[in-house]
Design a protein around this motif. Structure first.
Motif, PDB file in Angstrom:
ATOM      1  N   ARG A  79       2.248   1.373 -52.895  1.00 59.11           N
ATOM      2  CA  ARG A  79       1.557   0.759 -51.560  1.00 59.11           C
ATOM      3  C   ARG A  79       0.212   1.233 -51.507  1.00 59.11           C
ATOM      4  N   ARG A  82      -2.414   0.257 -53.797  1.00 60.91           N
ATOM      5  CA  ARG A  82      -2.596  -1.258 -53.377  1.00 60.91           C
ATOM      6  C   ARG A  82      -3.429  -1.401 -52.041  1.00 60.91           C
ATOM      7  N   ALA A  83      -3.312  -0.616 -51.092  1.00 65.94           N
ATOM      8  CA  ALA A  83      -3.851  -0.560 -49.989  1.00 65.94           C
ATOM      9  C   ALA A  83      -5.336  -0.078 -50.029  1.00 65.94           C
ATOM     10  N   THR A  84      -5.456   1.148 -50.818  1.00 64.83           N
ATOM     11  CA  THR A  84      -6.742   1.792 -51.165  1.00 64.83           C
ATOM     12  C   THR A  84      -7.793   0.752 -51.943  1.00 64.83           C
ATOM     13  N   GLU A  86      -7.700  -2.431 -51.560  1.00 64.72           N
ATOM     14  CA  GLU A  86      -8.030  -3.520 -50.863  1.00 64.72           C
ATOM     15  C   GLU A  86      -9.010  -3.067 -49.576  1.00 64.72           C
ATOM     16  N   LEU A  87      -9.105  -1.829 -49.393  1.00 65.61           N
ATOM     17  CA  LEU A  87      -9.807  -1.580 -48.160  1.00 65.61           C
ATOM     18  C   LEU A  87     -11.384  -1.838 -48.128  1.00 65.61           C
ATOM     19  N   HIS A  89     -12.306  -4.818 -49.382  1.00 64.08           N
ATOM     20  CA  HIS A  89     -12.140  -6.276 -49.817  1.00 64.08           C
ATOM     21  C   HIS A  89     -13.401  -6.990 -49.099  1.00 64.08           C
ATOM     22  N   ALA A  98      -5.257  -3.829 -44.930  1.00 60.58           N
ATOM     23  CA  ALA A  98      -5.009  -2.753 -46.187  1.00 60.58           C
ATOM     24  C   ALA A  98      -5.113  -1.487 -45.187  1.00 60.58           C
ATOM     25  N   GLU A 101      -1.808  -0.742 -43.623  1.00 59.10           N
ATOM     26  CA  GLU A 101      -0.803  -0.301 -44.552  1.00 59.10           C
ATOM     27  C   GLU A 101      -1.102   0.927 -45.038  1.00 59.10           C
TER      28      GLU A 101
END
Length: 115
Positions: A79, A82-84, A86-87, A89, A98, A101
């Motif tokens: 998690r 993935r969040a890192t 998408e920060l 994006h 993100a 999350e």
């Protein structure tokens, strides 16, 4: 090592919150960060002396306990990664999700190490 709730497969047991135990756990779950750990430890101890306060050392312990909690638990690690990613994006909604999350992962890890 302390007991913890079952979060599925954990790479190592949750370490005690001592510099040696945290270092040993990090050496297993994310050895590339060992130099960073030592640098931030040195900084925390220097601040503790300068400030005549243990709060920088306590902060160092909690920060590394949290980061190790994330690294030792594949559920949180996945998690977090993935969040890192998408920060930054291009879609602001994705980036905001993100950030939420990432905050949730950090909160969950901190709660786990404070129990």
């Amino acid at each position: 090592m302390s007991t913890q709730a079952d979060h599925g497969h954990e790479l190592v047991p949750r370490p005690e919150q001592t510099p040696d135990a945290l270092r040993a756990a990090l050496a297993v779950v994310d050895p590339a960060r060992l130099p960073e750990m030592q640098r931030t430890k040195d900084e925390a101890f220097a601040k503790a002396v300068a400030w005549q306060s243990l709060s920088p050392v306590q902060g160092w312990v909690l920060t590394w306990a949290r980061d190790i909690e994330i690294a030792r638990r594949p559920d949180l690690s996945t998690r977090h990664a993935r969040a890192t990613r998408e920060l930054e994006h291009e879609d602001a909604a994705v980036a905001h999700a993100a950030l939420r999350e990432l905050s949730a992962v950090l909160d969950e890890a901190m709660k786990a190490v404070r129990t």
